[in-house]
Design an enzyme around this catalytic site. Sequence first.
Site: not given
Length: 395
Positions: A211, A297-300, A202-204
């Site tokens: 990554h 780390r810090d997902h979403a 998942q990425t934005r």
Amino acid sequence: MSLVPPHGGSLVNRVATTQQLPKLQSEAATLASITLSYREQCDLEMLAIGAFSPLRGFMGKADFESVCKEMRLTSIKAPHGNSGLLFPIPVYLAPPDDVAAKIHVGERVALKDDKGNILGILHVTEKFAHDKDLEIPNVYGTTDDAHAGVAMVKKSGNILLAGPIDVINANFNPEFPEFRLTPHQTREAFSKKGWSTVAAFQTRNPIHRSHEYLTKVALEMTDGLLIHPVVGETKSDDIPADTRMECYNVLINNYYNKDRTLLSVLPLAMRYAGPREAVLHAIIRKNYGITHFIVGRDHAGVGNYYGTYDAQKIFEKFDLANDLGVQILKFEHTAWCKTCEAIVSSKTCPHGNEHKIAPSGTKVRELLKAGQRPPMEFSRPEIADILIKWAQRVG
Ligand SMILES: [Zn+2]
């Protein structure tokens, strides 16, 4: 070998068939209508294509409340035991109050996008007060207006309409149609390639070296990799989707095994709900047919509302095999170590921060704006060049 079953057992499809279309279209033209917010348009598309399986429409009161309180549906049971099926974030329709006031239970209502196109029909089975005081602290863990997700809820209507939907066309102007596979289509693609285990990322954001490393470590364990960026509503300071897509394409064409990698976009409106959103992301990807989900780390998350690894820890609360059926690949922060000459984490390398090449986000933006590439150990030069073009355009 077969793919993982969808969440709740079967893949929902609320898109009308060619045979059903004319009747639905002529009916919709006679109905009262609601213009959906952008987030609701994204949710409608996710519901229509089965990405939110087992949901078949917007949530009713009992599900809304139990999802907020316990992350479980009441309407659908978990496959084992007596609890409800895991679902961490409510999906609802909250029109402006004056619009909701005129709509009654039992009615059928046309749903429109912001251009006036009719997307589908909602069969209103429930109408109830939007309990924002229940939703906001439970789902977001904060009530701060500065949180993008919280602000969105506070702005939304005070009455919720629930019920199943029938969709005529979920999106009249989809971004990246050639990369917009539905869960049915990714499942078909995985089967055709002979993949039974698939990792999803998942990425934005654009993918930098660290990554890239996570995705490749994941791919070492699975048959295939799905790079699955979000292109629905994101924060205004996120890098725009077209720039990110250019980065993903260049990266896959130059640095990934194309026979083992699939790029597709996810039309999800981000909530930025950190840990709970990570669970939603995993459920969604399960519906797309993946078996391994990467959580870094810090997902979403957004700002400093969540601990660095909260989105990994939340999965410890569940019986993963029964509640989810997807393996969570938890990764620590990674960066290039000059001494190891590799991407490492604190798990794999004994050297201190002074050995690492990990420029801050602010530093990277400064470099890009000045037309300079960040270190190649941080970002591939091809990616840096795309981002330089973007940074110089936005100024
Ligand atoms: Zn090292």
